[in-house]
Design a protein around this motif. Structure first.
Motif, PDB file in Angstrom:
ATOM      1  N   ARG A  21       0.826  -1.206   0.000  1.00 47.29           N
ATOM      2  CA  ARG A  21       0.000   0.000   0.000  1.00 47.29           C
ATOM      3  C   ARG A  21       0.865   1.263   0.000  1.00 47.29           C
ATOM      4  N   GLY A  22       2.044   1.193   0.650  1.00 38.36           N
ATOM      5  CA  GLY A  22       2.940   2.343   0.629  1.00 38.36           C
ATOM      6  C   GLY A  22       3.452   2.630  -0.775  1.00 38.36           C
ATOM      7  N   ARG A  23       3.727   1.572  -1.528  1.00 39.76           N
ATOM      8  CA  ARG A  23       4.161   1.788  -2.910  1.00 39.76           C
ATOM      9  C   ARG A  23       3.056   2.441  -3.722  1.00 39.76           C
ATOM     10  N   GLN A  24       1.829   2.030  -3.513  1.00 37.08           N
ATOM     11  CA  GLN A  24       0.717   2.678  -4.213  1.00 37.08           C
ATOM     12  C   GLN A  24       0.610   4.152  -3.821  1.00 37.08           C
ATOM     13  N   ALA A  25       0.802   4.433  -2.547  1.00 37.56           N
ATOM     14  CA  ALA A  25       0.755   5.832  -2.097  1.00 37.56           C
ATOM     15  C   ALA A  25       1.901   6.636  -2.717  1.00 37.56           C
ATOM     16  N   TRP A  26       3.084   6.019  -2.798  1.00 43.59           N
ATOM     17  CA  TRP A  26       4.231   6.718  -3.375  1.00 43.59           C
ATOM     18  C   TRP A  26       3.991   7.046  -4.843  1.00 43.59           C
ATOM     19  N   ILE A  27       3.334   6.161  -5.574  1.00 39.87           N
ATOM     20  CA  ILE A  27       3.019   6.436  -6.978  1.00 39.87           C
ATOM     21  C   ILE A  27       2.123   7.661  -7.084  1.00 39.87           C
ATOM     22  N   VAL A  28       1.122   7.739  -6.227  1.00 44.99           N
ATOM     23  CA  VAL A  28       0.214   8.895  -6.250  1.00 44.99           C
ATOM     24  C   VAL A  28       0.970  10.168  -5.876  1.00 44.99           C
ATOM     25  N   LEU A  29       1.800  10.109  -4.823  1.00 48.46           N
ATOM     26  CA  LEU A  29       2.534  11.293  -4.383  1.00 48.46           C
ATOM     27  C   LEU A  29       3.541  11.752  -5.449  1.00 48.46           C
ATOM     28  N   ARG A  30       4.236  10.786  -6.037  1.00 53.48           N
ATOM     29  CA  ARG A  30       5.202  11.146  -7.080  1.00 53.48           C
ATOM     30  C   ARG A  30       4.493  11.711  -8.300  1.00 53.48           C
ATOM     31  N   TYR A  31       3.359  11.164  -8.653  1.00 58.10           N
ATOM     32  CA  TYR A  31       2.580  11.660  -9.788  1.00 58.10           C
ATOM     33  C   TYR A  31       2.151  13.102  -9.550  1.00 58.10           C
ATOM     34  N   ARG A  32       1.660  13.376  -8.343  1.00 59.86           N
ATOM     35  CA  ARG A  32       1.253  14.742  -8.007  1.00 59.86           C
ATOM     36  C   ARG A  32       2.440  15.702  -8.003  1.00 59.86           C
ATOM     37  N   ARG A  33       3.602  15.226  -7.499  1.00 62.97           N
ATOM     38  CA  ARG A  33       4.780  16.087  -7.491  1.00 62.97           C
ATOM     39  C   ARG A  33       5.233  16.420  -8.903  1.00 62.97           C
ATOM     40  N   ASN A  34       5.247  15.428  -9.794  1.00 65.74           N
ATOM     41  CA  ASN A  34       5.685  15.659 -11.166  1.00 65.74           C
ATOM     42  C   ASN A  34       4.756  16.615 -11.911  1.00 65.74           C
ATOM     43  N   ARG A  62       3.770  19.306 -10.906  1.00 68.30           N
ATOM     44  CA  ARG A  62       4.241  20.668 -10.652  1.00 68.30           C
ATOM     45  C   ARG A  62       5.710  20.856 -11.031  1.00 68.30           C
ATOM     46  N   ARG A  63       6.521  19.833 -10.809  1.00 66.41           N
ATOM     47  CA  ARG A  63       7.954  19.960 -11.088  1.00 66.41           C
ATOM     48  C   ARG A  63       8.495  18.587 -11.461  1.00 66.41           C
ATOM     49  N   LEU A  64       9.034  18.486 -12.691  1.00 67.16           N
ATOM     50  CA  LEU A  64       9.620  17.225 -13.125  1.00 67.16           C
ATOM     51  C   LEU A  64      11.005  17.055 -12.510  1.00 67.16           C
ATOM     52  N   PRO A  65      11.448  15.820 -12.305  1.00 66.52           N
ATOM     53  CA  PRO A  65      12.818  15.605 -11.816  1.00 66.52           C
ATOM     54  C   PRO A  65      13.841  16.159 -12.796  1.00 66.52           C
ATOM     55  N   ARG A  66      14.922  16.680 -12.258  1.00 61.79           N
ATOM     56  CA  ARG A  66      15.968  17.245 -13.107  1.00 61.79           C
ATOM     57  C   ARG A  66      16.644  16.142 -13.912  1.00 61.79           C
ATOM     58  N   PHE A  67      16.923  16.465 -15.164  1.00 63.11           N
ATOM     59  CA  PHE A  67      17.550  15.511 -16.071  1.00 63.11           C
ATOM     60  C   PHE A  67      18.683  16.230 -16.797  1.00 63.11           C
ATOM     61  N   PRO A  91      11.709  25.695 -12.567  1.00 63.55           N
ATOM     62  CA  PRO A  91      12.674  25.979 -13.650  1.00 63.55           C
ATOM     63  C   PRO A  91      12.020  26.833 -14.726  1.00 63.55           C
ATOM     64  N   PRO A  92      12.761  27.766 -15.304  1.00 66.67           N
ATOM     65  CA  PRO A  92      12.186  28.692 -16.293  1.00 66.67           C
ATOM     66  C   PRO A  92      12.017  28.059 -17.661  1.00 66.67           C
ATOM     67  N   VAL A  93      11.242  26.995 -17.730  1.00 65.93           N
ATOM     68  CA  VAL A  93      11.016  26.316 -19.010  1.00 65.93           C
ATOM     69  C   VAL A  93       9.605  26.526 -19.522  1.00 65.93           C
ATOM     70  N   GLY A  94       8.731  27.099 -18.682  1.00 66.27           N
ATOM     71  CA  GLY A  94       7.376  27.379 -19.131  1.00 66.27           C
ATOM     72  C   GLY A  94       6.596  26.120 -19.446  1.00 66.27           C
ATOM     73  N   GLY A  95       5.513  26.300 -20.198  1.00 69.26           N
ATOM     74  CA  GLY A  95       4.714  25.169 -20.623  1.00 69.26           C
ATOM     75  C   GLY A  95       3.939  24.513 -19.495  1.00 69.26           C
ATOM     76  N   ILE A  96       3.405  23.341 -19.790  1.00 69.35           N
ATOM     77  CA  ILE A  96       2.594  22.569 -18.849  1.00 69.35           C
ATOM     78  C   ILE A  96       3.342  21.290 -18.491  1.00 69.35           C
ATOM     79  N   PRO A  97       3.844  21.160 -17.255  1.00 71.20           N
ATOM     80  CA  PRO A  97       4.577  19.945 -16.879  1.00 71.20           C
ATOM     81  C   PRO A  97       3.739  18.679 -17.007  1.00 71.20           C
ATOM     82  N   LEU A 123      19.381  18.490 -19.879  1.00 77.72           N
ATOM     83  CA  LEU A 123      20.080  19.762 -19.732  1.00 77.72           C
ATOM     84  C   LEU A 123      21.578  19.502 -19.782  1.00 77.72           C
ATOM     85  N   PRO A 124      22.353  20.438 -20.328  1.00 76.35           N
ATOM     86  CA  PRO A 124      23.800  20.190 -20.464  1.00 76.35           C
ATOM     87  C   PRO A 124      24.558  20.510 -19.183  1.00 76.35           C
TER      88      PRO A 124
END
Length: 728
Positions: A58-71, A73-78, A162-168, A653-654
């Motif tokens: 159940r914690g893994r299911q919760a983490w999927i929801v939390l990570r989905y909600r976080r992304n 607003r802000r995607l992980p840096r790449f 991050p100043p990338v604009g658009g819709i995450p 990103l470079p």
């Protein structure tokens, strides 16, 4: 998360977290206080493992929801350094992403609903922190507070987006990213990259070019850069050094003729008529201009044949001189030819010339050199058969005023290519061994598996850049035709019985709408047979139509690109070029249904009835809308690959390289290009560590130790360039 319900809902409270917390608490109780649950210690251990396993699930299911909600607003840096970019001999790496399917359209639809707004928009505390930054900016004593609020650190709970604009949400609809790769076999079908300014086209070009240069040193890499991007030049040179291909790296730049390599677009040909085709092909062929272009083709062909028969390599400078002064070429060719047929020819010509005056010169020959008139009168009597001489005679028999008119459209083009120091680059002196700048041609580059950066300096002089670019394309088309028929190594001795094959020629054309002419259509239409793999970068479809002047031809060009990568665009018609090729999918929506009704039976104890429920309905919608393409963040793209498969990708990103010493001349060029040209492609700098800075004194010391000679970039051996035959 497995889909076990009719509707997948991820933008909601993570209620699974409550179950996970209770399970972990029960597991602790089973271990430390089994008597509280009426369990023996041995049974408590077993129940603790059961509670722990269920809680982790159940914690893994919760983490999927939390990570989905976080992304959302802000995607992980790449971010990657250039030496970390994956290189494969089987595929081209484009970035991280996922294959877009119907479930992603469903998730994107859900993220646009009003009830999901609180999971998409920044929190109130975040908005308050940004408001506080703007209010405190005039107060210098509180500058440290602004620095804390705006710090780009994971420890800052209010760090700016991050100043990338658009819709995450366009990328956050899938949390399982994979490497997106394009098989190399698909690249020969050509790739079109579209995106407005400052969204990452040049960054994508760097990623692709890095792999092309590093791929086993077998691919030819040619990059056309009309505007002149110093960072792209440095990137190509660093990658050439890293791949051990520094000796095969050439820089051709119209803005820096002092250190640029030299190139003669009409110096190599299979048939002599190609010279006239390459030059006249850049003239307008619409309406009345078509006849003048045919005349221009004929006279350039006459001049080129004469120079070739004289054993001289055609150049733009020489062709301009001969077109302006056709009399001088006639005299020079006659001096070499007539003596072979008649030993006393020049005595007779001199005798005729001495008798000429203004009264006995034919009207059509008025204004011509008297020696040309004498040669013409001699040939009328001698009847010497020479095809080249006959062509020159037909040219000089035109009235001089009329002749100047019919070649008037040709002269501006030739003057663009022979004015100033550009003439040194496009009309090189093959006999000047004191000039250290190398001379190259496409056949030589392809055989050597070279890497070429072509900077056309279009921001300084667009007309000249366009003319030079079209000349190079026309020459490349000719070389492609020869390779298609005979292979790359035609005319060279076979090694170990090997045949004359083809190599991959990766042609990267930034802002290719500025370079494109009629020569570009056969290049992408038939160049694949010669191994040419075009990757073209432009902004909109309208740019192509405006440049080529025909909607039908623009469609012909676009139809030859089988792979489409589309970053953010501002033109809806361009976005529809992608979205209209996608199928429609079914999207489910939930409707709340509530009903109530009175009971008309007065004798019944039931006064009214009510019911409620959820109704799920589906509607067919496009997989993505043009508005989704317009809303892409910087550095992200939709890609239509391998026969219409839609992928959503984001580029890395470079990160700064861990330092390679650059020769001073390359560094000076790049710094000057950065100062003169603002390309707007540095959008990632605000979110990345500062780029590497080169210390000029250090490079001077390295150059002194290595006895480095600054001038050109490319092989320094002039013997190969000077002695190479110009006719294949």
């Amino acid at each position: 998360m497995n889909q076990t319900h009719p509707l997948e809902s991820l933008l909601r409270p993570a209620v699974e977290l409550n179950t996970a917390v209770v399970c972990f608490a029960c597991a602790l109780m089973c271990v430390f206080a089994p008597w509280a649950l009426a369990l023996t210690p041995s049974v408590g251990i077993g129940m603790a493992f059961a509670f722990l396993g269920f809680g982790l699930w159940r914690g893994r299911q919760a983490w999927i929801v939390l990570r989905y909600r976080r992304n959302m607003r802000r995607l992980p840096r790449f971010a990657l350094r250039s030496d970390q970019v994956p290189v494969s001999t089987r595929s081209l790496w484009l970035g991280k992403g996922f294959k877009w399917e119907a479930r992603h359209t469903q998730r994107l639809h859900e993220s646009q609903q009003p009830e999901a707004e609180r999971y998409i928009k920044p929190s109130r505390l975040y908005r308050f922190a940004r408001h506080l930054e703007s209010r405190l900016e005039p107060v210098r004593s509180l500058y440290f507070v602004i620095r804390l609020l705006s710090a780009d650190s994971a420890l800052n709970p209010f760090r700016p987006l991050p100043p990338v604009g658009g819709i995450p949400a366009l990328h956050a609809v899938e949390w399982r990213e994979i490497d997106v790769r394009l098989p190399l076999g698909e690249r020969v079908a050509h790739t079109l990259v579209e995106g407005t300014t400052r969204v990452g086209k040049t960054r994508l070009a760097e990623v692709m070019i890095t792999q092309d240069i590093a791929r086993a040193a077998q691919d030819v890499v040619i990059c056309f850069d009309p505007k002149g991007d110093g960072d792209l030049l440095i990137r190509m040179y660093i990658e050439a050094l890293r791949a051990g291909r520094g000796d095969e790296f050439y820089v051709f730049h119209l803005g820096y003729p002092g250190i640029s390599a030299r190139y003669n677009a009409v110096g190599r040909f299979g048939r002599i008529s190609e010279v006239a085709t390459r030059i006249s092909g850049q003239l307008s062929g619409e309406g009345n201009s078509a006849a003048f272009r045919e005349f221009a083709w004929r006279f350039v062909n006459i001049v080129a044949r004469a120079r070739h028969s004289l054993g001289q390599r055609p150049t733009y400078d020489q062709i301009l001189s001969d077109v302006v002064n056709i009399d001088g070429l006639m005299i020079e060719y006659a001096q070499q030819t007539l003596a072979k047929h008649d030993a006393h020819a020049w005595d007779r010509i001199s005798e005729i010339e001495g008798k000429l005056n203004d009264k006995n010169i034919p009207m059509a020959m008025k204004g011509r050199d008297k020696r040309v008139v004498a040669i013409e009168q001699y040939l009328q009597q001698a009847r010497i058969r020479d095809a080249v001489l006959e062509g020159l005679r037909s040219a000089v028999r035109y009235d001089k005023t009329y002749f100047d008119k019919i070649v008037a459209s040709l002269l501006p083009l030739l003057e663009k290519l022979t004015t100033g120091r550009i003439a040194e680059l496009l009309s090189p002196d093959y006999h000047d061994l004191e000039d250290p700048r190398p001379i190259f041609d496409w056949q030589q580059i392809i055989r050597k598996r070279g890497v070429v950066y072509v900077g056309l300096d279009a921001l300084s002089d667009f007309e000249v850049a366009q003319a030079v670019g079209n000349s190079m394309f026309a020459d490349l088309v000719s070389v492609a035709g020869h390779i298609y028929k005979h292979g790359v190594d035609d005319g060279l001795p076979k090694v170990d019985g090997g045949g004359s094959g083809k190599v991959a020629i990766n042609l990267h054309c930034d802002e290719f709408n500025e370079l494109m002419g009629d020569e570009f259509i056969p290049l992408i239409n038939k160049g694949g047979g010669a191994g040419i793999q075009v990757t073209a970068y432009t902004q909109t479809m309208s740019d192509i139509e405006a440049r080529i002047g025909s909607t039908a031809k623009a469609g012909q060009v676009i139809g030859n690109f089988n792979n489409l990568i589309m970053l953010r665009v501002r033109e809806e018609r361009t976005a529809k070029m992608l979205t209209d090729q996608l199928r429609k999918v079914n999207v489910a929506s939930r409707m709340l249904v509530s009903m109530a009704g009175d009971n008309p039976d007065v004798d019944s104890s039931v006064d009214f009835t009510s019911s409620g429920g959820d109704r799920i309905s589906t509607v067919q919608v496009p997989m993505i809308e043009p508005a989704d393409v317009v809303s892409l963040p910087k550095g992200q793209a939709f890609a239509l690959l391998e026969g219409g498969q839609l992928w959503k990708i984001r580029m890395p990103l470079p990160l700064p390289d861990k330092g390679k010493n650059l020769p001073m001349n390359i560094q000076d060029i790049a710094e000057d290009m950065r100062a003169r040209y603002s390309t707007g492609e540095r959008w990632w700098e605000d979110v990345m560590p500062p780029p590497i800075h080169f210390d000029p004194p250090q490079f001077r010391e390295v150059a002194n130790q290595a006895a480095y000679q600054p001038p050109p970039v490319g092989p320094m051996d002039m013997g190969e360039a000077s002695d190479a035959p110009w006719q294949e």
